[in-house]
Scaffold this motif. Structure first.
Motif, mmCIF file in Angstrom:
data_model
loop_
_atom_site.group_PDB
_atom_site.id
_atom_site.type_symbol
_atom_site.label_atom_id
_atom_site.label_comp_id
_atom_site.label_asym_id
_atom_site.label_seq_id
_atom_site.Cartn_x
_atom_site.Cartn_y
_atom_site.Cartn_z
ATOM 1 N N THR A 162 0.835 -1.206 0.000
ATOM 2 C CA THR A 162 0.000 0.000 0.000
ATOM 3 C C THR A 162 0.865 1.250 0.000
ATOM 4 O OG1 THR A 162 -0.068 0.155 2.406
ATOM 5 C CG2 THR A 162 -1.792 -1.168 1.344
ATOM 6 N N GLY A 163 2.165 1.066 0.188
ATOM 7 C CA GLY A 163 3.077 2.202 0.318
ATOM 8 C C GLY A 163 3.324 2.568 1.764
ATOM 9 N N GLN A 164 2.558 1.985 2.662
ATOM 10 C CA GLN A 164 2.702 2.292 4.087
ATOM 11 C C GLN A 164 3.516 1.244 4.803
ATOM 12 O OE1 GLN A 164 -0.533 5.002 6.146
ATOM 13 N NE2 GLN A 164 -1.105 2.900 6.110
ATOM 14 N N ARG A 165 4.193 1.700 5.819
ATOM 15 C CA ARG A 165 4.931 0.816 6.712
ATOM 16 C C ARG A 165 4.376 1.050 8.104
ATOM 17 N NH1 ARG A 165 11.409 1.510 7.216
ATOM 18 N NH2 ARG A 165 10.706 3.524 7.978
ATOM 19 N N ILE A 166 4.142 -0.040 8.827
ATOM 20 C CA ILE A 166 3.632 0.036 10.192
ATOM 21 C C ILE A 166 4.836 -0.085 11.124
ATOM 22 C CG2 ILE A 166 2.111 -1.020 11.896
ATOM 23 C CD1 ILE A 166 0.546 -2.190 9.430
ATOM 24 N N ILE A 167 4.961 0.856 12.047
ATOM 25 C CA ILE A 167 6.088 0.892 12.978
ATOM 26 C C ILE A 167 5.550 0.588 14.368
ATOM 27 C CG2 ILE A 167 7.970 2.293 13.893
ATOM 28 C CD1 ILE A 167 7.447 4.119 11.362
ATOM 29 N N VAL A 168 6.100 -0.453 14.984
ATOM 30 C CA VAL A 168 5.611 -0.896 16.288
ATOM 31 C C VAL A 168 6.763 -0.935 17.282
ATOM 32 C CG1 VAL A 168 4.379 -2.717 17.523
ATOM 33 C CG2 VAL A 168 3.917 -2.353 15.103
ATOM 34 N N ASP A 169 6.548 -0.301 18.411
ATOM 35 C CA ASP A 169 7.512 -0.339 19.510
ATOM 36 C C ASP A 169 6.932 -1.264 20.576
ATOM 37 O OD1 ASP A 169 9.516 0.105 21.344
ATOM 38 O OD2 ASP A 169 9.110 2.247 21.593
ATOM 39 N N VAL A 170 7.716 -2.260 20.975
ATOM 40 C CA VAL A 170 7.249 -3.267 21.937
ATOM 41 C C VAL A 170 8.195 -3.339 23.131
ATOM 42 C CG1 VAL A 170 6.138 -4.645 20.138
ATOM 43 C CG2 VAL A 170 8.487 -5.161 20.794
ATOM 44 N N GLU A 171 7.787 -4.081 24.136
ATOM 45 C CA GLU A 171 8.644 -4.339 25.299
ATOM 46 C C GLU A 171 9.863 -5.157 24.848
ATOM 47 O OE1 GLU A 171 8.262 -3.578 28.578
ATOM 48 O OE2 GLU A 171 6.406 -2.464 28.264
ATOM 49 N N ASP A 172 10.982 -4.975 25.505
ATOM 50 C CA ASP A 172 12.185 -5.744 25.177
ATOM 51 C C ASP A 172 11.943 -7.249 25.270
ATOM 52 O OD1 ASP A 172 13.589 -3.433 24.689
ATOM 53 O OD2 ASP A 172 14.630 -3.431 26.632
ATOM 54 N N SER A 173 11.103 -7.653 26.173
ATOM 55 C CA SER A 173 10.829 -9.084 26.358
ATOM 56 C C SER A 173 10.063 -9.678 25.175
ATOM 57 C CB SER A 173 10.046 -9.310 27.649
ATOM 58 O OG SER A 173 8.820 -8.592 27.609
ATOM 59 N N ASP A 174 9.512 -8.839 24.285
ATOM 60 C CA ASP A 174 8.729 -9.321 23.152
ATOM 61 C C ASP A 174 9.501 -9.319 21.837
ATOM 62 O OD1 ASP A 174 6.483 -9.720 24.762
ATOM 63 O OD2 ASP A 174 5.808 -7.652 24.489
ATOM 64 N N ILE A 175 10.770 -8.980 21.867
ATOM 65 C CA ILE A 175 11.567 -8.875 20.643
ATOM 66 C C ILE A 175 11.591 -10.194 19.873
ATOM 67 C CG2 ILE A 175 13.929 -8.569 19.782
ATOM 68 C CD1 ILE A 175 14.237 -6.345 21.893
ATOM 69 N N SER A 176 11.853 -11.297 20.535
ATOM 70 C CA SER A 176 11.932 -12.578 19.824
ATOM 71 C C SER A 176 10.574 -12.978 19.239
ATOM 72 C CB SER A 176 12.476 -13.678 20.733
ATOM 73 O OG SER A 176 11.605 -13.887 21.822
ATOM 74 N N LYS A 177 9.489 -12.662 19.929
ATOM 75 C CA LYS A 177 8.150 -12.967 19.410
ATOM 76 C C LYS A 177 7.875 -12.173 18.134
ATOM 77 C CE LYS A 177 6.209 -13.583 24.030
ATOM 78 N NZ LYS A 177 5.248 -12.988 24.970
ATOM 79 N N MET A 178 8.291 -10.911 18.116
ATOM 80 C CA MET A 178 8.078 -10.079 16.923
ATOM 81 C C MET A 178 8.837 -10.643 15.723
ATOM 82 S SD MET A 178 5.943 -7.636 17.566
ATOM 83 C CE MET A 178 6.221 -6.264 16.452
ATOM 84 N N LYS A 179 10.041 -11.123 15.961
ATOM 85 C CA LYS A 179 10.812 -11.729 14.886
ATOM 86 C C LYS A 179 10.126 -12.995 14.387
ATOM 87 C CE LYS A 179 15.260 -9.876 16.346
ATOM 88 N NZ LYS A 179 16.594 -10.179 16.912
ATOM 89 N N GLU A 180 9.577 -13.793 15.296
ATOM 90 C CA GLU A 180 8.856 -15.003 14.906
ATOM 91 C C GLU A 180 7.628 -14.684 14.048
ATOM 92 O OE1 GLU A 180 7.875 -17.274 18.403
ATOM 93 O OE2 GLU A 180 9.981 -17.404 19.010
ATOM 94 N N LEU A 181 7.012 -13.533 14.311
ATOM 95 C CA LEU A 181 5.838 -13.106 13.537
ATOM 96 C C LEU A 181 6.229 -12.409 12.237
ATOM 97 C CD1 LEU A 181 3.564 -11.787 16.428
ATOM 98 C CD2 LEU A 181 3.349 -13.945 15.171
ATOM 99 N N GLU A 182 7.530 -12.380 11.948
ATOM 100 C CA GLU A 182 8.103 -11.851 10.722
ATOM 101 C C GLU A 182 8.036 -10.337 10.582
ATOM 102 O OE1 GLU A 182 6.823 -14.151 7.358
ATOM 103 O OE2 GLU A 182 7.397 -16.019 8.320
ATOM 104 N N PHE A 183 7.993 -9.622 11.720
ATOM 105 C CA PHE A 183 8.227 -8.184 11.687
ATOM 106 C C PHE A 183 9.736 -8.024 11.542
ATOM 107 C CE2 PHE A 183 4.037 -8.166 13.405
ATOM 108 C CZ PHE A 183 3.531 -6.886 13.228
ATOM 109 N N TYR A 184 10.184 -6.938 10.983
ATOM 110 C CA TYR A 184 11.621 -6.742 10.828
ATOM 111 C C TYR A 184 12.084 -5.471 11.531
ATOM 112 C CZ TYR A 184 10.701 -3.406 7.020
ATOM 113 O OH TYR A 184 10.271 -2.344 6.285
ATOM 114 N N GLN A 185 13.389 -5.448 11.818
ATOM 115 C CA GLN A 185 13.982 -4.301 12.530
ATOM 116 C C GLN A 185 14.704 -3.397 11.555
ATOM 117 O OE1 GLN A 185 16.082 -6.780 15.406
ATOM 118 N NE2 GLN A 185 15.006 -5.653 16.980
#
Length: 114
Positions: free
Chosen positions: A91-114
């Motif tokens: 769509t041309g948009q990027r969603i930017i999400v800031d999470v708790e440090d304890s959730d970093i590995s979960k975000m990677k598993e869900l295929e969000f990127y840094q």
């Protein structure tokens, strides 16, 4: 001598400018990105959804995955192609999400990127 000082100041200014950091990558490891697609995102929103609808859907999706969202924003830096009509196109948009440090590995598993 006067011109030497001006030249020296100019060279120093130019070198400082050329060393500026234009990298938009996050300095904080808890910030993740998702390139929004037209209709293939796991929270079932897309190009016809408002940012408010998408924000609610993303937060609900992540909360269901036991991830605490600290902040959610949008920008227009998605690299996905927008000139096609497939669900996986951007769509041309990027969603930017800031999470708790304890959730970093979960975000990677869900295929969000840094």
């Amino acid at each position: 001598m006067k011109y030497t000082k001006i030249l020296l100041i100019g060279l120093i200014s130019l070198s400082l400018y050329s060393c500026s950091d234009d990298d938009d990558s996050p300095q904080d490891e808890s910030i993740f990105y998702w390139n929004q697609t037209k209709c293939a995102d796991p929270w079932n929103t897309g190009e016809n959804s408002t940012n408010e609808e998408t924000e609610i859907a993303v937060k609900t999706y992540l909360e269901n995955e036991n991830i605490s969202v600290q902040k959610l924003e949008f920008d227009t830096r998605s690299p996905l192609a927008t000139d096609c009509e497939s669900c996986g196109c951007g769509t041309g948009q990027r969603i930017i999400v800031d999470v708790e440090d304890s959730d970093i590995s979960k975000m990677k598993e869900l295929e969000f990127y840094q």
